[in-house]
Design a protein around this motif. Structure first.
Motif, PDB file in Angstrom:
ATOM      1  N   ASP A  34      -4.708   8.296  -1.604  1.00 58.35           N
ATOM      2  CA  ASP A  34      -4.433   9.718  -1.742  1.00 58.35           C
ATOM      3  C   ASP A  34      -5.026  10.415  -0.524  1.00 58.35           C
ATOM      4  N   ILE A  35      -4.174  10.890   0.347  1.00 58.63           N
ATOM      5  CA  ILE A  35      -4.623  11.431   1.630  1.00 58.63           C
ATOM      6  C   ILE A  35      -5.068  12.880   1.468  1.00 58.63           C
ATOM      7  N   GLU A  36      -6.295  13.135   1.896  1.00 59.07           N
ATOM      8  CA  GLU A  36      -6.804  14.508   1.858  1.00 59.07           C
ATOM      9  C   GLU A  36      -6.100  15.349   2.921  1.00 59.07           C
ATOM     10  N   PRO A  37      -6.063  16.666   2.726  1.00 58.56           N
ATOM     11  CA  PRO A  37      -5.574  17.527   3.815  1.00 58.56           C
ATOM     12  C   PRO A  37      -6.514  17.433   5.008  1.00 58.56           C
ATOM     13  N   SER A  48       0.854  -1.185   0.000  1.00 57.53           N
ATOM     14  CA  SER A  48       0.000   0.000   0.000  1.00 57.53           C
ATOM     15  C   SER A  48       0.889   1.234   0.000  1.00 57.53           C
ATOM     16  N   THR A  49       0.411   2.288  -0.636  1.00 58.15           N
ATOM     17  CA  THR A  49       1.136   3.552  -0.620  1.00 58.15           C
ATOM     18  C   THR A  49       0.223   4.652  -0.090  1.00 58.15           C
ATOM     19  N   LEU A  50       0.823   5.580   0.632  1.00 60.27           N
ATOM     20  CA  LEU A  50       0.118   6.754   1.139  1.00 60.27           C
ATOM     21  C   LEU A  50       0.742   7.977   0.490  1.00 60.27           C
ATOM     22  N   ARG A  51      -0.019   8.628  -0.364  1.00 57.48           N
ATOM     23  CA  ARG A  51       0.458   9.848  -1.008  1.00 57.48           C
ATOM     24  C   ARG A  51       0.018  11.054  -0.190  1.00 57.48           C
ATOM     25  N   ALA A  52       0.948  11.949   0.077  1.00 62.13           N
ATOM     26  CA  ALA A  52       0.700  13.157   0.874  1.00 62.13           C
ATOM     27  C   ALA A  52       0.180  12.819   2.270  1.00 62.13           C
ATOM     28  N   PRO A  53       0.838  11.885   2.992  1.00 61.38           N
ATOM     29  CA  PRO A  53       0.379  11.560   4.344  1.00 61.38           C
ATOM     30  C   PRO A  53       0.577  12.741   5.281  1.00 61.38           C
ATOM     31  N   LEU A  54      -0.202  12.768   6.340  1.00 63.50           N
ATOM     32  CA  LEU A  54      -0.017  13.778   7.373  1.00 63.50           C
ATOM     33  C   LEU A  54       1.213  13.423   8.181  1.00 63.50           C
ATOM     34  N   ARG A  55       2.248  14.253   8.096  1.00 66.98           N
ATOM     35  CA  ARG A  55       3.467  14.039   8.857  1.00 66.98           C
ATOM     36  C   ARG A  55       3.343  14.827  10.157  1.00 66.98           C
ATOM     37  N   ALA A  56       2.962  14.179  11.210  1.00 68.51           N
ATOM     38  CA  ALA A  56       2.738  14.837  12.497  1.00 68.51           C
ATOM     39  C   ALA A  56       3.067  13.853  13.607  1.00 68.51           C
TER      40      ALA A  56
END
Length: 401
Positions: A208-211, A16-24
């Motif tokens: 595709d991770i939403e903001p 699985s890939t996470l594009r634009a993950p929340l880096r927190a």
């Protein structure tokens, strides 16, 4: 969305890939917890994470920090691991009641050691969970249900979760169900307060991770406080997050929102109006809405907050420290505007309270946050973005004029 994709990816067949993950802080803790149990989570760059299936096992130790997603999503996953996984976190995390989740897992056949059903706790996994029917009071947090549902496809009999108690917050549960189905799970949520997940293997996929729209709340509020305009780049035209209800609240308080080719533009009218509303669908933004209410032109009543008593109390005390007239109630706050004074705003190590203090600081001189670093929990770049916005620049994720 990042947290759910991480869990689903760890249980899926194929990568699985996470594009634009929340880096927190919270998502990093969750990824680290999965790695501790043997999961493969690799960072290609800041905008791409990759998960590959691996058997999960112990012994392992997981630091939950103060992250609700880690303490509620990973114990059900640990139950599927082969070995003992011990969970602990910061002192405040040890005060969080996890009894509904602990008792539900025990009902499903999982052995857990947890004094007073709180952290620290140890999950003794045997590589499988029988599954079945459980009844749970998830009014404290919908994450208690989501944690069970996300792991349920790997349970021998799946799971049927029935919620009893005060209404549970739905938007994040709807997101959980949507993402489970997108990964190939059979989920029936046609009955009120009942969720049934069939056993079966999940499929690896690209996410595709939403903001995180709740993170935009203080920036949107800035437009109302200043009578200016703020543009949030990347605001989705459609979302499973409660973006619509959030904008409705701001518009009731005097804002005007428009989705343009540049992003979502929120404009202030020069006046902030009081708000009487059920905020159960936008609880993450409630501290910011309360901050606006303290500088409004009429009283406000924010209700529907039964699952957040600690935050509600801390918020009332922090606002009261600035001279605000705030009355906590069993399920919310009543706020009567009056002149505020500059003082230290106590964030209580809560990123949402820090957002509220920053908003009030636009309207009241000499407001000092005792801790802005806590915003790293969900938005590490908050101090830079806020400073850039206030000083009239273009920070990439938000601009102001």
């Amino acid at each position: 969305m990042t947290a759910r994709a991480l869990v689903l990816g760890a249980l899926s067949l194929g990568a699985s890939t996470l594009r634009a993950p929340l880096r927190a802080r919270d998502t990093e803790l969750l990824a680290t917890g999965l790695r501790a149990m043997g999961g493969h989570v690799s960072t290609v760059d800041d905008n791409l994470w990759v998960l590959r299936p691996r058997p999960l096992g112990g012994p392992a130790r997981v630091n939950v920090g103060l992250a609700g997603t880690v303490m509620r999503f990973l114990p059900p996953i640990a139950a599927l691991a082969d070995g003992t996984v011990r969970f602990d976190g910061e002192p405040r995390a040890r005060k969080k009641a996890l009894a509904p989740l602990v008792n539900a897992l025990r009902t499903l056949g999982v052995r857990i050691d947890a004094e007073h059903d709180r952290l620290p706790l140890s999950v003794h996994g045997i590589g499988r969970v029988a599954g079945g029917h459980v009844t749970i009071d998830a009014s404290a947090s919908s994450q208690l249900v989501s944690g069970l549902l996300l792991a349920a496809p790997e349970f021998d009999r799946g799971v049927v979760v029935r919620h009893v108690g005060p209404p549970v917050r739905k938007p994040h549960l709807d997101l959980t169900v949507h993402m489970l189905r997108a990964a190939g799970a059979g989920v029936d949520d046609s009955r009120r307060d009942v969720w049934a997940v069939e056993p079966g293997r999940l499929n690896g996929r690209a996410w595709d991770i939403e903001p995180d729209l709740s993170g935009a709340a203080p920036f949107l509020a800035a437009a109302l406080v200043t009578g200016g305009a703020v543009t949030i780049e990347g605001w989705p035209a459609a979302s499973r997050q409660p973006g619509g209800p959030l904008l409705e609240m701001f518009e009731l308080m005097g804002g005007a929102a428009a989705l343009t080719t540049h992003g979502l533009v929120m404009r202030g009218s020069g006046a902030v109006h009081g708000l009487v509303a059920d905020v159960s669908r936008v609880t993450e933004a409630t501290p910011v809405l309360a901050a606006l209410a303290t500088v409004a032109d009429s009283p406000s009543h924010l209700y529907g907050l039964r699952g957040s008593p600690d935050r509600t109390t801390a918020l009332a005390e922090a606002l009261g420290g600035l001279g605000a007239d705030v009355t906590p109630e069993a399920d919310g706050l009543r706020i009567r505007p009056r002149p505020l004074r500059g003082a230290t705003f106590r964030t209580n190590d809560d990123h949402r309270l820090a957002h509220a203090g920053a908003v009030i600081g636009l309207a009241v001189s000499d407001v000092r946050l005792d801790d802005v670093a806590c915003t790293a929990k969900t938005l590490p770049d908050f101090p830079r973005l806020w400073s850039t916005m206030v000083h009239g620049g273009n920070g990439g994720s938000g601009g102001a004029d």
